[in-house]
Design an enzyme around this catalytic site. Sequence first.
Site, PDB file in Angstrom:
ATOM      1  N   GLU A   1      -5.995 -11.005  -1.566  1.00 13.64           N
ATOM      2  CA  GLU A   1      -6.838 -10.561  -0.111  1.00 13.64           C
ATOM      3  C   GLU A   1      -8.378 -10.601  -0.288  1.00 13.64           C
ATOM      4  OE1 GLU A   1      -5.383  -7.261   2.299  1.00 13.64           O
ATOM      5  OE2 GLU A   1      -3.372  -7.828   1.778  1.00 13.64           O
TER       6      GLU A   1
ATOM      7  N   GLU B   1       0.770  -1.257  -0.008  1.00 10.27           N
ATOM      8  CA  GLU B   1      -0.113   0.076  -0.048  1.00 10.27           C
ATOM      9  C   GLU B   1       0.859   0.911  -0.009  1.00 10.27           C
ATOM     10  OE1 GLU B   1      -2.787  -0.408   3.312  1.00 10.27           O
ATOM     11  OE2 GLU B   1      -3.529  -2.564   2.644  1.00 10.27           O
TER      12      GLU B   1
END
Length: 373
Positions: A285, A169
């Site tokens: 995910e 991220e």
Amino acid sequence: MPFFKSNRRSFLSWFVVTLTSTIWFQKSSASVTAIQIWERTIFLKDYATNNNLLYGAATQYSILDRDRDFARRFIEECAILVPENDFKWEKLRPTPQSFDFTKTDWLVGFALRNNLKLRGHTLVWYKALPDWFAAKVDRTNAARYLVEHINTVVGRYAGKIHSWDVVNEAIEPKHGRNDGLRSSPWLEYLREEYIELAFHTAAAADPQALLTYNDYDLAYDTPEQEARRTATLKLLERLKTKDVPIGALGMQAHLYAGSDRFNAKKLQGFMQNVADLGLKILVTELDVVDRSLEAATLFRDRAVADIYREYLDIVLAQPAVIAVITWGLSDRYTWLKKFRPRNDGTNVRPLPLDDNLDPKLAWFALANALQSL
Ligand code: G3I
């Protein structure tokens, strides 16, 4: 028959799910019979393996260690395990000088004993940092901390990790930089070079592991997610131009039942651009937030399953995809219980197995998508 153990209600809901899913299978499957599913002789990992893919899920030491039924189902369904939190700095680094590998050592042993591959998540992230981090780490020592952390953790498990989320991220277009990078302590102290430093260090510590950049919100056809796709692609291009040893992109895929839609052409175009850089792609995910759906279970499960199927049909058309990993296996344990609870107080149902560890429509959607390649 394991399905009938719990209670009558669970049998009835299983019967409805099986019936509905059998109708689905008749539409698309020649090889899988309802009997195989009924008798539990075929699992998600089998559908994936048949098509050279890995299926797996995230879970935690504290769950596997105390819930034997869950651990058994995990081993049945999964070929790869991602420790959801145990490899994060806040869990591994009790003090600036020390590491606590108790849980990660246990997880590596569990994976080896049970023939599971293991992903490392994650080495460099702006979140889940220990409480001491802010007081101790600064411009003068950040590179030393980052390199020491990666050398120690990656080095300890060298040869035993399938893939590392080296950087997690790092993109946030809303932060307004031209390169789309997220403001974070790492960026502030080490500039954008922290990303390549992390990849070079990880590659030297474990030359066998597949090194991955992992990020979220890459799936939907919204201006925000388009900006994130563009910034991600630019980052990957920069890294490849500089010969940084990156091997894959991780697309998190925390999806939600809401008004946003996929655009198959855009998503596939993005993935093709990533593949053209010579990178593999992992869905890392996957889950579906169901908080905006009405309470009725079957309705909700169907809507969630439809999103799994639609997303996977788009994504699995890309040959660079090597793995599909859900962020949890059973609704018994999901981060969404705490982070995206439903307003009506009913349990969230974002994952392939229900609270009783029985397959839901999302399981069948995954199975269908994985086998119909
Ligand atoms: O272990 C402590 C426990 O000792 C303490 O009593 C308790 C008090 O709340 O907290 C426990 O730690 C929590 C940890 O999950 C383990 O359950 C943290 O507070 C909580 O913040 C942490 O949340 C995790 C979150 O990342 C932040 O690290 C979620 O479980 C995890 O699912 C989530 O995963 C992230 C991925 O790493 C990156 N992509 C997005 C994804 C979802 O946010």
